[in-house]
Motif scaffolding. Structure first.
Motif, mmCIF file in Angstrom:
data_model
loop_
_atom_site.group_PDB
_atom_site.id
_atom_site.type_symbol
_atom_site.label_atom_id
_atom_site.label_comp_id
_atom_site.label_asym_id
_atom_site.label_seq_id
_atom_site.Cartn_x
_atom_site.Cartn_y
_atom_site.Cartn_z
ATOM 1 N N GLU A 94 0.854 -1.179 0.000
ATOM 2 C CA GLU A 94 0.000 0.000 0.000
ATOM 3 C C GLU A 94 0.893 1.233 0.000
ATOM 4 O O GLU A 94 1.638 1.474 0.944
ATOM 5 N N THR A 95 0.826 1.994 -1.070
ATOM 6 C CA THR A 95 1.563 3.248 -1.130
ATOM 7 C C THR A 95 0.657 4.364 -0.643
ATOM 8 O O THR A 95 -0.473 4.129 -0.206
ATOM 9 N N ALA A 96 1.128 5.590 -0.735
ATOM 10 C CA ALA A 96 0.310 6.714 -0.290
ATOM 11 C C ALA A 96 -0.926 6.908 -1.156
ATOM 12 O O ALA A 96 -1.899 7.518 -0.732
ATOM 13 N N TYR A 97 -0.906 6.362 -2.385
ATOM 14 C CA TYR A 97 -2.017 6.587 -3.310
ATOM 15 C C TYR A 97 -2.623 5.314 -3.873
ATOM 16 O O TYR A 97 -3.770 5.340 -4.328
ATOM 17 N N PHE A 98 -1.889 4.213 -3.867
ATOM 18 C CA PHE A 98 -2.351 3.033 -4.582
ATOM 19 C C PHE A 98 -2.174 1.772 -3.757
ATOM 20 O O PHE A 98 -1.391 1.714 -2.805
ATOM 21 N N CYS A 99 -2.916 0.755 -4.187
ATOM 22 C CA CYS A 99 -2.737 -0.611 -3.723
ATOM 23 C C CYS A 99 -1.971 -1.314 -4.839
ATOM 24 O O CYS A 99 -2.514 -1.566 -5.919
ATOM 25 N N ALA A 100 -0.699 -1.591 -4.616
ATOM 26 C CA ALA A 100 0.194 -2.011 -5.702
ATOM 27 C C ALA A 100 0.579 -3.483 -5.586
ATOM 28 O O ALA A 100 0.840 -3.982 -4.484
ATOM 29 N N SER A 101 0.617 -4.154 -6.741
ATOM 30 C CA SER A 101 1.081 -5.536 -6.819
ATOM 31 C C SER A 101 1.961 -5.696 -8.048
ATOM 32 O O SER A 101 1.759 -5.014 -9.060
ATOM 33 N N VAL A 102 2.906 -6.609 -7.960
ATOM 34 C CA VAL A 102 3.746 -6.965 -9.100
ATOM 35 C C VAL A 102 3.563 -8.450 -9.364
ATOM 36 O O VAL A 102 3.768 -9.280 -8.478
ATOM 37 N N ARG A 103 3.142 -8.774 -10.594
ATOM 38 C CA ARG A 103 2.866 -10.165 -10.947
ATOM 39 C C ARG A 103 3.872 -10.657 -11.985
ATOM 40 O O ARG A 103 4.207 -9.929 -12.925
ATOM 41 N N VAL A 104 4.328 -11.885 -11.813
ATOM 42 C CA VAL A 104 5.267 -12.496 -12.747
ATOM 43 C C VAL A 104 4.483 -13.046 -13.933
ATOM 44 O O VAL A 104 3.441 -13.685 -13.768
ATOM 45 N N ASP A 105 4.988 -12.789 -15.135
ATOM 46 C CA ASP A 105 4.364 -13.301 -16.350
ATOM 47 C C ASP A 105 4.700 -14.788 -16.481
ATOM 48 O O ASP A 105 5.870 -15.150 -16.632
ATOM 49 N N PRO A 106 3.705 -15.680 -16.432
ATOM 50 C CA PRO A 106 4.018 -17.118 -16.517
ATOM 51 C C PRO A 106 4.591 -17.531 -17.861
ATOM 52 O O PRO A 106 5.258 -18.575 -17.965
ATOM 53 N N ASP A 107 4.362 -16.739 -18.892
ATOM 54 C CA ASP A 107 4.865 -17.074 -20.224
ATOM 55 C C ASP A 107 6.205 -16.416 -20.537
ATOM 56 O O ASP A 107 6.790 -16.685 -21.581
ATOM 57 N N ARG A 108 6.652 -15.545 -19.656
ATOM 58 C CA ARG A 108 7.909 -14.835 -19.882
ATOM 59 C C ARG A 108 8.554 -14.619 -18.515
ATOM 60 O O ARG A 108 8.201 -13.664 -17.806
ATOM 61 N N PRO A 109 9.469 -15.459 -18.099
ATOM 62 C CA PRO A 109 9.994 -15.415 -16.724
ATOM 63 C C PRO A 109 10.544 -14.057 -16.301
ATOM 64 O O PRO A 109 10.489 -13.714 -15.114
ATOM 65 N N SER A 110 11.060 -13.292 -17.252
ATOM 66 C CA SER A 110 11.606 -11.978 -16.890
ATOM 67 C C SER A 110 10.551 -10.875 -16.952
ATOM 68 O O SER A 110 10.850 -9.719 -16.664
ATOM 69 N N GLU A 166 11.842 0.336 -8.074
ATOM 70 C CA GLU A 166 13.244 0.074 -7.753
ATOM 71 C C GLU A 166 13.421 -1.315 -7.146
ATOM 72 O O GLU A 166 14.376 -2.033 -7.460
ATOM 73 N N ASP A 167 12.507 -1.693 -6.247
ATOM 74 C CA ASP A 167 12.659 -2.958 -5.526
ATOM 75 C C ASP A 167 12.292 -4.179 -6.361
ATOM 76 O O ASP A 167 12.909 -5.240 -6.218
ATOM 77 N N GLU A 168 11.289 -4.048 -7.235
ATOM 78 C CA GLU A 168 10.750 -5.232 -7.899
ATOM 79 C C GLU A 168 10.757 -5.155 -9.423
ATOM 80 O O GLU A 168 10.551 -6.175 -10.086
ATOM 81 N N LEU A 169 10.975 -3.977 -9.984
ATOM 82 C CA LEU A 169 10.913 -3.846 -11.441
ATOM 83 C C LEU A 169 12.249 -3.448 -12.055
ATOM 84 O O LEU A 169 12.314 -3.085 -13.229
ATOM 85 N N GLY A 170 13.308 -3.483 -11.263
ATOM 86 C CA GLY A 170 14.645 -3.273 -11.794
ATOM 87 C C GLY A 170 14.978 -1.843 -12.169
ATOM 88 O O GLY A 170 15.932 -1.611 -12.929
ATOM 89 N N LEU A 171 14.236 -0.875 -11.659
ATOM 90 C CA LEU A 171 14.526 0.527 -11.990
ATOM 91 C C LEU A 171 15.818 0.974 -11.321
ATOM 92 O O LEU A 171 16.001 0.783 -10.116
ATOM 93 N N VAL A 172 16.705 1.572 -12.122
ATOM 94 C CA VAL A 172 17.949 2.146 -11.606
ATOM 95 C C VAL A 172 17.971 3.618 -12.006
ATOM 96 O O VAL A 172 18.010 3.950 -13.192
ATOM 97 N N LEU A 173 17.932 4.487 -11.016
ATOM 98 C CA LEU A 173 17.941 5.919 -11.287
ATOM 99 C C LEU A 173 19.365 6.423 -11.477
ATOM 100 O O LEU A 173 20.316 5.867 -10.929
ATOM 101 N N SER A 174 19.498 7.467 -12.279
ATOM 102 C CA SER A 174 20.809 8.040 -12.564
ATOM 103 C C SER A 174 20.623 9.485 -13.003
ATOM 104 O O SER A 174 19.495 9.998 -13.027
#
Length: 488
Positions: free
Chosen positions: A223-239, A322-330
């Motif tokens: 639960e973020t300040a604005y959303f109820c967020a989930s990250v789901r793995v694609d069963p047909d594409r492991p990455s 950043e934690d689950e979707l591989g985002l790297v800020l620069s």
């Protein structure tokens, strides 16, 4: 009853109703989304509960010893508040379609009872305190003021602190438990008056509902300040990963291949990026809305040396990315958190080659990001040949989409609409990309890229076609932008 205790009870009970009203939006969002209809339904239900509660509480207090009523009202009100969680978790997945009747039904089922029970406390306390008719004005005025003060504290504390710092479920359970305990303490304080069954019933319901609420499957991971967020793995594409915010799939990210665009609308936006400048040439891009940060990473991968700036409302969404979707800020991919309209003010004039508008707070772009006043600020930050590409979600008869296109035509010289053929006869809904610029648009290049990957979309940029498409559509302004109504 001591006047200070009486005032504290009214303060707490009134504040609790407003805490629930704000948290109701958080609890309903994973099932019906966040829209004007959602908040209208919640506010209407809670106001109805307040009206019924104060009216019935006053009538009962005239017929029954009010000292018998008050502990039960608080204990049952707290129990009903906790019970709202398992009620929503049970009924929410079946709440389809998320239209006004469905929203009102779901809100009423969960929040009418606690609003009515807690609102009954105020007239009951007035009856207890009113020993002399000559004191009526002072007693009623004082308790009414304290109730309003409690409501204000509830609103500010919940909106500015609780939602940002804590998950919704433990906040509701804690609030309900406090109310149940307050009911028990009052029962003891008032002399253990019979019947006690309402207090005991409230305590039992609260205990059972708390256990069910804790054990029930959560509708999201974070639960973020604005959303109820989930990250789901694609069963047909492991990455592959899909970001779900509330009840909608918002973004798809391939952790191994940032050039892979799964959603059809992001593929079109990728075509716009590819057609905007010669292949591989770096660009300066501003993104309104981050979500899964799919497109900024696409720009960075296909055009090395590009500068991406993302205006994202929710810091929690950035953390999930950043934690689950591989985002790297620069330095080449920066995020500025906060409202996009406010953040846009700090972007320099003539500094961007591309602005991408994909800031959805549910099924609709927030209305203040659609107006002609905002679009003029977009044009300010674009270079002379810069492009503004916007993702719009709408359903037949596409009133919002047409109003958005009409608004862009009021600011930019050239506008194109990109989508399946059904968009142009208003027979189908879904995502549509609208592109605008003061220079001629690369419509042929976009169409060629779409055709090469088998997109099957139409790129309509002819001024006559756009003019006919938007005939009669209103230009959205800060004074009048009924986006939710147009979508409905």
């Amino acid at each position: 009853m001591d006047s200070r205790l009486a005032g504290a009870i009214v303060f707490v009970a009134s504040g609790a109703v407003l805490v629930l009203e704000i948290l109701a939006g958080r609890l309903l969002a994973p099932y019906v989304g966040v829209s004007l209809e959602t908040f209208t339904g919640i506010i209407g239900v809670v106001l109805a509960g307040i009206a019924v509660g104060t009216w019935s509480g006053g009538r009962l207090a005239d017929r029954v010893d009010p000292r018998l009523l008050l502990p039960g009202a608080l204990a049952l009100g707290g129990a009903a508040a906790i019970a709202a969680i398992p009620i929503i978790r049970a009924l929410g997945p079946e709440a389809r379609p998320p239209d006004p009747p469905t929203i009102v039904f779901l809100a009423a089922t969960a929040f009418f009872a606690p609003s009515a029970l807690l609102s009954a406390a105020s007239p009951v306390v007035v009856k207890i305190q009113l020993a002399d008719l000559d004191q009526t004005g002072r007693v009623v005025g004082r308790l009414s003021a304290l109730g309003t003060a409690g409501s204000l504290v509830g609103v500010f504390t919940t909106g500015f602190v609780l939602v940002a710092e804590f998950p919704t479920t433990p906040v509701v359970i804690t609030l309900g438990a406090v109310l149940v305990v307050l009911g028990i303490v009052l029962w003891l304080y008032l002399g253990r008056l019979r019947p006690v069954r309402f207090v005991v019933t409230g305590a039992l319901i609260a205990a059972v509902a708390s256990g069910v609420a804790v054990a029930a499957p959560r509708p999201c991971d974070v639960e973020t300040a604005y959303f109820c967020a989930s990250v789901r793995v694609d069963p047909d594409r492991p990455s592959g990963r899909t970001l779900v915010l509330d009840d909608l799939r918002h973004a798809y990210v391939d952790l191994d291949d940032p050039t892979y665009l799964d959603f059809a609308y992001t593929e079109i936006l990728g075509d716009v990026v590819d057609a905007a400048r010669p292949t591989g040439e770096p660009i300066d891009a501003l993104h309104l809305g981050g979500g899964g940060f799919t497109l900024p990473r696409y720009v960075a991968a296909t055009r090395p040396g590009s500068r991406n700036v993302v205006l994202e409302l929710d810091p929690g969404v950035v953390r999930v990315a950043e934690d689950e979707l591989g985002l790297v800020l620069s330095d080449d991919l920066r995020v500025v958190t906060g409202d996009a309209r406010i953040g846009l003010r700090d972007v320099a004039d003539d500094s961007m080659d591309l602005v991408v508008g994909d800031a959805f707070g549910g099924r609709a772009v927030p209305w203040h990001l659609t107006t002609v006043d905002f679009v003029r600020d977009i044009r300010r930050v674009l270079r002379d040949d810069g492009l503004y590409a916007q993702n719009i979600i709408d359903q037949p008869p596409l009133a919002f989409l047409l109003a958005d296109v009409a608004t862009l035509r009021d600011v930019f010289e050239h506008v194109a609409v990109i989508g399946p053929p059904g968009r142009f006869d208003r027979s189908t809904g879904g995502n549509t990309i609208v592109v605008a610029s003061d220079e001629p648009l690369p419509a042929a290049a976009i169409a060629a890229l779409d055709a090469a990957r088998g997109g099957g979309n139409v790129v309509a940029s002819d001024p006559t076609t756009i003019r006919e498409l938007t005939a009669g559509a209103r230009v959205l302004t800060d004074e009048h932008a009924p986006v939710d109504q147009l979508l409905t």
